[in-house]
Design a protein around this motif. Structure first.
Motif, PDB file in Angstrom:
ATOM      1  N   LEU A 148      36.472  67.946  74.551  1.00 54.83           N
ATOM      2  CA  LEU A 148      37.106  68.712  75.634  1.00 54.83           C
ATOM      3  C   LEU A 148      37.690  67.798  76.720  1.00 54.83           C
ATOM      4  O   LEU A 148      38.813  68.018  77.175  1.00 54.83           O
ATOM      5  N   PRO A 149      36.979  66.765  77.196  1.00 60.28           N
ATOM      6  CA  PRO A 149      37.592  65.866  78.178  1.00 60.28           C
ATOM      7  C   PRO A 149      38.817  65.142  77.632  1.00 60.28           C
ATOM      8  O   PRO A 149      39.759  64.856  78.383  1.00 60.28           O
ATOM      9  N   VAL A 150      38.793  64.811  76.332  1.00 59.16           N
ATOM     10  CA  VAL A 150      39.962  64.143  75.740  1.00 59.16           C
ATOM     11  C   VAL A 150      41.177  65.069  75.790  1.00 59.16           C
ATOM     12  O   VAL A 150      42.269  64.662  76.202  1.00 59.16           O
ATOM     13  N   LEU A 151      41.010  66.320  75.363  1.00 62.32           N
ATOM     14  CA  LEU A 151      42.114  67.284  75.450  1.00 62.32           C
ATOM     15  C   LEU A 151      42.479  67.555  76.906  1.00 62.32           C
ATOM     16  O   LEU A 151      43.654  67.805  77.224  1.00 62.32           O
ATOM     17  N   GLY A 152      41.510  67.486  77.788  1.00 62.56           N
ATOM     18  CA  GLY A 152      41.771  67.737  79.207  1.00 62.56           C
ATOM     19  C   GLY A 152      42.696  66.720  79.846  1.00 62.56           C
ATOM     20  O   GLY A 152      43.294  66.998  80.892  1.00 62.56           O
ATOM     21  N   THR A 153      42.830  65.524  79.262  1.00 63.01           N
ATOM     22  CA  THR A 153      43.776  64.543  79.815  1.00 63.01           C
ATOM     23  C   THR A 153      45.221  65.024  79.682  1.00 63.01           C
ATOM     24  O   THR A 153      46.100  64.543  80.407  1.00 63.01           O
ATOM     25  N   GLN A 154      45.465  65.975  78.771  1.00 59.50           N
ATOM     26  CA  GLN A 154      46.826  66.487  78.569  1.00 59.50           C
ATOM     27  C   GLN A 154      47.157  67.631  79.521  1.00 59.50           C
ATOM     28  O   GLN A 154      48.330  67.892  79.796  1.00 59.50           O
ATOM     29  N   LEU A 155      46.127  68.301  80.023  1.00 60.59           N
ATOM     30  CA  LEU A 155      46.332  69.417  80.964  1.00 60.59           C
ATOM     31  C   LEU A 155      45.207  69.336  82.018  1.00 60.59           C
ATOM     32  O   LEU A 155      44.215  70.055  81.939  1.00 60.59           O
ATOM     33  N   PRO A 156      45.357  68.439  83.014  1.00 60.81           N
ATOM     34  CA  PRO A 156      44.260  68.148  83.951  1.00 60.81           C
ATOM     35  C   PRO A 156      43.774  69.353  84.750  1.00 60.81           C
ATOM     36  O   PRO A 156      42.599  69.391  85.141  1.00 60.81           O
ATOM     37  N   ASP A 157      44.647  70.328  84.995  1.00 59.69           N
ATOM     38  CA  ASP A 157      44.262  71.467  85.838  1.00 59.69           C
ATOM     39  C   ASP A 157      43.598  72.595  85.057  1.00 59.69           C
ATOM     40  O   ASP A 157      43.231  73.623  85.646  1.00 59.69           O
ATOM     41  N   ALA A 158      43.423  72.424  83.762  1.00 60.56           N
ATOM     42  CA  ALA A 158      42.848  73.493  82.949  1.00 60.56           C
ATOM     43  C   ALA A 158      41.343  73.586  83.162  1.00 60.56           C
ATOM     44  O   ALA A 158      40.656  72.594  83.416  1.00 60.56           O
ATOM     45  N   GLU A 159      40.817  74.785  83.017  1.00 57.23           N
ATOM     46  CA  GLU A 159      39.374  75.025  83.110  1.00 57.23           C
ATOM     47  C   GLU A 159      38.719  74.684  81.771  1.00 57.23           C
ATOM     48  O   GLU A 159      39.282  74.954  80.711  1.00 57.23           O
ATOM     49  N   HIS A 160      37.514  74.089  81.819  1.00 56.72           N
ATOM     50  CA  HIS A 160      36.775  73.776  80.603  1.00 56.72           C
ATOM     51  C   HIS A 160      35.644  74.795  80.448  1.00 56.72           C
ATOM     52  O   HIS A 160      34.899  75.060  81.391  1.00 56.72           O
ATOM     53  N   ARG A 161      35.514  75.323  79.219  1.00 51.37           N
ATOM     54  CA  ARG A 161      34.490  76.337  78.985  1.00 51.37           C
ATOM     55  C   ARG A 161      33.989  76.208  77.548  1.00 51.37           C
ATOM     56  O   ARG A 161      34.730  75.737  76.670  1.00 51.37           O
ATOM     57  N   THR A 162      32.745  76.593  77.306  1.00 49.06           N
ATOM     58  CA  THR A 162      32.189  76.542  75.949  1.00 49.06           C
ATOM     59  C   THR A 162      31.780  77.943  75.493  1.00 49.06           C
ATOM     60  O   THR A 162      31.574  78.841  76.311  1.00 49.06           O
ATOM     61  N   ASP A 163      31.668  78.097  74.153  1.00 50.15           N
ATOM     62  CA  ASP A 163      31.202  79.360  73.584  1.00 50.15           C
ATOM     63  C   ASP A 163      30.272  79.050  72.405  1.00 50.15           C
ATOM     64  O   ASP A 163      29.838  77.905  72.225  1.00 50.15           O
ATOM     65  N   THR A 164      29.977  80.063  71.616  1.00 43.78           N
ATOM     66  CA  THR A 164      29.001  79.909  70.530  1.00 43.78           C
ATOM     67  C   THR A 164      29.660  79.702  69.171  1.00 43.78           C
ATOM     68  O   THR A 164      29.033  79.946  68.137  1.00 43.78           O
ATOM     69  N   ARG A 165      30.881  79.252  69.112  1.00 42.58           N
ATOM     70  CA  ARG A 165      31.561  79.034  67.832  1.00 42.58           C
ATOM     71  C   ARG A 165      30.817  77.979  67.007  1.00 42.58           C
ATOM     72  O   ARG A 165      30.150  77.083  67.548  1.00 42.58           O
ATOM     73  N   LYS A 166      30.962  78.054  65.716  1.00 41.07           N
ATOM     74  CA  LYS A 166      30.274  77.127  64.814  1.00 41.07           C
ATOM     75  C   LYS A 166      31.113  75.896  64.487  1.00 41.07           C
ATOM     76  O   LYS A 166      30.578  74.832  64.191  1.00 41.07           O
ATOM     77  N   GLY A 167      32.417  76.019  64.503  1.00 38.67           N
ATOM     78  CA  GLY A 167      33.276  74.886  64.170  1.00 38.67           C
ATOM     79  C   GLY A 167      33.453  73.926  65.337  1.00 38.67           C
ATOM     80  O   GLY A 167      32.876  74.088  66.424  1.00 38.67           O
ATOM     81  N   THR A 168      34.283  72.907  65.128  1.00 37.74           N
ATOM     82  CA  THR A 168      34.560  71.899  66.157  1.00 37.74           C
ATOM     83  C   THR A 168      35.959  72.045  66.749  1.00 37.74           C
ATOM     84  O   THR A 168      36.335  71.272  67.635  1.00 37.74           O
TER      85      THR A 168
END
Length: 209
Positions: A148-168
């Motif tokens: 998530l932090p790696v992808l966040g470098t492309q959109l710095p203002d985006a909110e980071h959130r997690t869920d219960t998904r099984k995949g990556t």
């Protein structure tokens, strides 16, 4: 000499001075005491002028030895954060805005920057037109401090959130405040800073040894 003190015979009494043994002994003892005091005082003066310098020199040597030991001690090794590279991250790009074409444009740009692209399309109803900011980055709990932090470098203002998904896989949900991804040079700089090892400030070297 006649009368009561008349001397008879051929022997005469000796007229001796009274002995002064007591006075001589006292003078000898006093002299020894004075010499002892003078000698002790001389030793004290020598110790003052030489002993202090020796103590200072010894203290300086100890300080220099301690500083040298600290200087020669190996610096603690720094380790870089173990983060996945963009080509190891699959991103689903979902459009939660009324504007058409944003999902495809964003996915194409992320592909150019090395990310894997999964699903591209409209966001589900739970997110559609409900993301007010630039976007939402969504992934499993294990991705919170990794992909998530790696992808966040492309959109710095985006909110980071997690869920219960099984995949990556990660979801990039485009919000109504979205304008564009971060410029590629800025995103690469942010990614480099994110993966760089932490540096420990060096202790200034003290002079004088």
């Amino acid at each position: 000499m006649g009368g009561k003190y008349r001397i008879t015979g051929n022997k005469y009494p000796r007229m001796r001075r009274p002995r002064r043994h007591g006075r001589l002994a006292f003078l000898a003892v006093a002299s020894l005491a004075v010499l002892g005091v003078i000698g002790w005082g001389t030793l004290q003066l020598i110790d003052v002028f030489t002993g202090g310098e020796k103590a200072s020199a010894a203290g300086a040597k100890t300080h220099c030895a301690t500083g040298a030991a600290a200087k020669s001690a190996p610096a603690p090794a720094s380790t870089a954060r173990a983060l996945p590279k963009p080509d190891r991250i699959t991103v689903n790009v979902l459009n939660a805005t009324p504007r058409g074409g944003l999902a495809k444009q964003t996915a194409d740009e992320l592909r150019k920057r090395g990310f894997r692209i999964g699903q591209v399309g409209n966001a589900p109803k739970e997110f559609d037109k409900k993301i007010k900011g630039a976007g939402l980055l969504l992934g499993p709990a294990s991705a919170l401090d990794t992909s998530l932090p790696v992808l966040g470098t492309q959109l710095p203002d985006a909110e980071h959130r997690t869920d219960t998904r099984k995949g990556t896989d990660l979801d990039l949900v485009i919000g109504t405040g979205f304008k564009q991804l971060a410029p590629q040079p800025a995103a690469e700089k942010a990614l480099t800073a994110l993966t760089a090892p932490a540096q420990t400030p060096a202790t200034p070297e003290k002079k004088g040894c």
